[in-house]
Design a protein around this motif. Structure first.
Motif, PDB file in Angstrom:
ATOM      1  N   VAL A   1       5.459  -3.908  -6.917  1.00 26.25           N
ATOM      2  CA  VAL A   1       4.132  -4.312  -6.447  1.00 26.25           C
ATOM      3  C   VAL A   1       3.714  -3.383  -5.314  1.00 26.25           C
ATOM      4  CG1 VAL A   1       4.407  -6.722  -7.130  1.00 26.25           C
ATOM      5  CG2 VAL A   1       5.043  -6.014  -4.829  1.00 26.25           C
ATOM      6  N   ASN A   2       2.429  -3.235  -5.202  1.00 25.96           N
ATOM      7  CA  ASN A   2       1.857  -2.371  -4.175  1.00 25.96           C
ATOM      8  C   ASN A   2       0.840  -3.209  -3.403  1.00 25.96           C
ATOM      9  OD1 ASN A   2       0.794  -0.281  -2.686  1.00 25.96           O
ATOM     10  ND2 ASN A   2      -0.402   0.564  -4.364  1.00 25.96           N
ATOM     11  N   PRO A   3       1.330  -3.893  -2.363  1.00 24.31           N
ATOM     12  CA  PRO A   3       0.473  -4.888  -1.699  1.00 24.31           C
ATOM     13  C   PRO A   3      -0.781  -4.286  -1.070  1.00 24.31           C
ATOM     14  CG  PRO A   3       2.654  -4.778  -0.654  1.00 24.31           C
ATOM     15  CD  PRO A   3       2.656  -3.798  -1.788  1.00 24.31           C
ATOM     16  N   THR A   4      -0.735  -3.019  -0.655  1.00 25.53           N
ATOM     17  CA  THR A   4      -1.904  -2.455   0.009  1.00 25.53           C
ATOM     18  C   THR A   4      -3.078  -2.333  -0.954  1.00 25.53           C
ATOM     19  OG1 THR A   4      -1.166  -0.191  -0.443  1.00 25.53           O
ATOM     20  CG2 THR A   4      -0.522  -1.142   1.659  1.00 25.53           C
ATOM     21  N   CYS A   5      -2.786  -2.252  -2.253  1.00 27.13           N
ATOM     22  CA  CYS A   5      -3.861  -2.087  -3.238  1.00 27.13           C
ATOM     23  C   CYS A   5      -3.947  -3.293  -4.166  1.00 27.13           C
ATOM     24  CB  CYS A   5      -3.635  -0.806  -4.035  1.00 27.13           C
ATOM     25  SG  CYS A   5      -5.013  -0.237  -5.018  1.00 27.13           S
ATOM     26  N   GLY A   6      -2.919  -4.147  -4.140  1.00 26.11           N
ATOM     27  CA  GLY A   6      -2.911  -5.306  -5.026  1.00 26.11           C
ATOM     28  C   GLY A   6      -2.471  -4.986  -6.442  1.00 26.11           C
ATOM     29  N   ASP A   7      -1.781  -3.876  -6.613  1.00 23.56           N
ATOM     30  CA  ASP A   7      -1.341  -3.471  -7.946  1.00 23.56           C
ATOM     31  C   ASP A   7       0.012  -4.093  -8.281  1.00 23.56           C
ATOM     32  OD1 ASP A   7      -3.511  -1.650  -7.923  1.00 23.56           O
ATOM     33  OD2 ASP A   7      -2.250  -0.153  -6.940  1.00 23.56           O
ATOM     34  N   GLU A   8       0.196  -4.395  -9.568  1.00 23.46           N
ATOM     35  CA  GLU A   8       1.484  -4.883 -10.074  1.00 23.46           C
ATOM     36  C   GLU A   8       1.806  -4.126 -11.355  1.00 23.46           C
ATOM     37  OE1 GLU A   8       0.260  -9.460  -8.812  1.00 23.46           O
ATOM     38  OE2 GLU A   8       0.944  -9.012 -10.856  1.00 23.46           O
TER      39      GLU A   8
ATOM     40  N   GLY B   1      -4.232  -3.965 -11.804  1.00 30.88           N
ATOM     41  CA  GLY B   1      -4.496  -3.269 -10.561  1.00 30.88           C
ATOM     42  C   GLY B   1      -5.517  -2.159 -10.765  1.00 30.88           C
ATOM     43  N   CYS B   2      -5.518  -1.242  -9.840  1.00 30.82           N
ATOM     44  CA  CYS B   2      -6.541  -0.192  -9.837  1.00 30.82           C
ATOM     45  C   CYS B   2      -6.336   0.778 -10.993  1.00 30.82           C
ATOM     46  CB  CYS B   2      -6.511   0.552  -8.508  1.00 30.82           C
ATOM     47  SG  CYS B   2      -5.076   1.610  -8.304  1.00 30.82           S
ATOM     48  N   SER B   3      -7.362   1.564 -11.257  1.00 27.04           N
ATOM     49  CA  SER B   3      -7.327   2.483 -12.398  1.00 27.04           C
ATOM     50  C   SER B   3      -6.196   3.496 -12.266  1.00 27.04           C
ATOM     51  CB  SER B   3      -8.670   3.207 -12.540  1.00 27.04           C
ATOM     52  OG  SER B   3      -8.972   3.914 -11.361  1.00 27.04           O
ATOM     53  N   ILE B   4      -5.893   3.930 -11.061  1.00 20.99           N
ATOM     54  CA  ILE B   4      -4.842   4.946 -10.890  1.00 20.99           C
ATOM     55  C   ILE B   4      -3.481   4.362 -11.244  1.00 20.99           C
ATOM     56  CG2 ILE B   4      -3.626   6.375  -9.192  1.00 20.99           C
ATOM     57  CD1 ILE B   4      -6.404   6.662  -7.792  1.00 20.99           C
ATOM     58  N   SER B   5      -3.194   3.150 -10.774  1.00 20.43           N
ATOM     59  CA  SER B   5      -1.887   2.548 -11.060  1.00 20.43           C
ATOM     60  C   SER B   5      -1.715   2.290 -12.550  1.00 20.43           C
ATOM     61  CB  SER B   5      -1.710   1.243 -10.272  1.00 20.43           C
ATOM     62  OG  SER B   5      -2.613   0.241 -10.714  1.00 20.43           O
ATOM     63  N   GLN B   6      -2.764   1.815 -13.196  1.00 20.78           N
ATOM     64  CA  GLN B   6      -2.648   1.468 -14.614  1.00 20.78           C
ATOM     65  C   GLN B   6      -2.643   2.720 -15.492  1.00 20.78           C
ATOM     66  OE1 GLN B   6      -2.105  -1.943 -15.253  1.00 20.78           O
ATOM     67  NE2 GLN B   6      -2.047  -1.863 -13.025  1.00 20.78           N
TER      68      GLN B   6
ATOM     69  N   ALA C   1      -3.096   7.175   0.713  1.00 20.51           N
ATOM     70  CA  ALA C   1      -2.938   5.737   0.500  1.00 20.51           C
ATOM     71  C   ALA C   1      -2.850   5.404  -0.981  1.00 20.51           C
ATOM     72  CB  ALA C   1      -4.103   4.974   1.128  1.00 20.51           C
ATOM     73  N   ARG C   2      -3.373   6.307  -1.845  1.00 19.09           N
ATOM     74  CA  ARG C   2      -3.370   6.016  -3.278  1.00 19.09           C
ATOM     75  C   ARG C   2      -2.158   6.611  -3.986  1.00 19.09           C
ATOM     76  NH1 ARG C   2      -8.288   4.401  -4.832  1.00 19.09           N
ATOM     77  NH2 ARG C   2      -7.138   3.173  -6.322  1.00 19.09           N
ATOM     78  N   VAL C   3      -1.384   7.424  -3.286  1.00 21.67           N
ATOM     79  CA  VAL C   3      -0.217   8.043  -3.923  1.00 21.67           C
ATOM     80  C   VAL C   3       0.737   6.953  -4.417  1.00 21.67           C
ATOM     81  CG1 VAL C   3       1.831   9.469  -3.505  1.00 21.67           C
ATOM     82  CG2 VAL C   3      -0.409  10.256  -2.723  1.00 21.67           C
ATOM     83  N   ALA C   4       0.861   5.882  -3.627  1.00 23.92           N
ATOM     84  CA  ALA C   4       1.737   4.780  -4.036  1.00 23.92           C
ATOM     85  C   ALA C   4       1.259   4.173  -5.355  1.00 23.92           C
ATOM     86  CB  ALA C   4       1.787   3.708  -2.951  1.00 23.92           C
ATOM     87  N   CYS C   5      -0.058   4.118  -5.554  1.00 26.22           N
ATOM     88  CA  CYS C   5      -0.617   3.588  -6.814  1.00 26.22           C
ATOM     89  C   CYS C   5      -0.136   4.427  -7.987  1.00 26.22           C
ATOM     90  CB  CYS C   5      -2.150   3.615  -6.783  1.00 26.22           C
ATOM     91  SG  CYS C   5      -2.905   2.735  -5.409  1.00 26.22           S
ATOM     92  N   ALA C   6      -0.169   5.751  -7.809  1.00 22.44           N
ATOM     93  CA  ALA C   6       0.184   6.660  -8.904  1.00 22.44           C
ATOM     94  C   ALA C   6       1.679   6.679  -9.164  1.00 22.44           C
ATOM     95  CB  ALA C   6      -0.309   8.070  -8.591  1.00 22.44           C
TER      96      ALA C   6
HETATM   97 ZN    ZN Z   1      -3.878   0.981  -6.550  1.00 22.31          ZN
END
Ligand code: ZN
Length: 159
Positions: free
Chosen positions: A51-58, A79-84, A137-142
């Protein structure tokens, strides 16, 4: 080269150009809207969730491991488009790959997003994520799908 006097081929967009970035954006949105290998994986031999709490991604990743080979891999999450999109791309690259090769690809992506020198040819479609490197901040999403894959495969994180 066109031999028939037709229109010349369009030059490849220059690295870092707005045109290339638009192409990358298109690839990300395509994976986000039509995720590949999304859903539960019957017969999975390992699973990990990040999980990535800063963006709400799972992201949850399930794999079928056969010796050192990733027979199959699927993901679920939101979650966000980058994570998915990154998770969708990860499944395409990791399916059929060896554990070692998948680990190398994940580390190459981490280097790319950290702005470190990297063998670009090894990254294929993941290069579409390169603009993310400008938004730390979005690197974690990717990276989260790759972290989940590494955890599922029992690969220790390397510093
Ligand atoms: Zn994200």
């Amino acid at each position: 080269m066109p031999a028939d006097g037709g229109a010349p081929p369009r030059p490849a967009p220059a690295e870092g150009s707005a045109e290339l970035e638009a192409l990358y954006q298109e690839r990300i949105l395509d994976h986000y809207r039509r995720p590949r290998n999304k859903g539960a994986l019957p017969g999975a031999t390992a699973r990990a969730e990040v999980v990535n709490p800063t963006c709400g991604d799972e992201i949850a990743v399930e794999v079928i491991l056969d010796g050192g080979l990733i027979r199959d891999v699927r993901f679920t999450g939101r979650g966000c488009s980058i994570s998915q999109a990154s998770a969708s791309m990860m499944t395409e690259l990791a399916r059929g790959a060896t554990v070692g090769a998948a680990g190398r690809t994940g580390r190459a992506l981490a280097s790319l997003l950290a702005g470190k020198p990297v063998t670009r040819a090894a990254l294929g479609e993941l290069l579409a994520l390169e603009p993310v490197s400008r938004y730390p901040a979005r690197v974690a999403c990717a990276m989260m799908a790759w972290r989940a894959l590494g955890q599922a495969l029992g690969v220790r994180r390397e510093a």
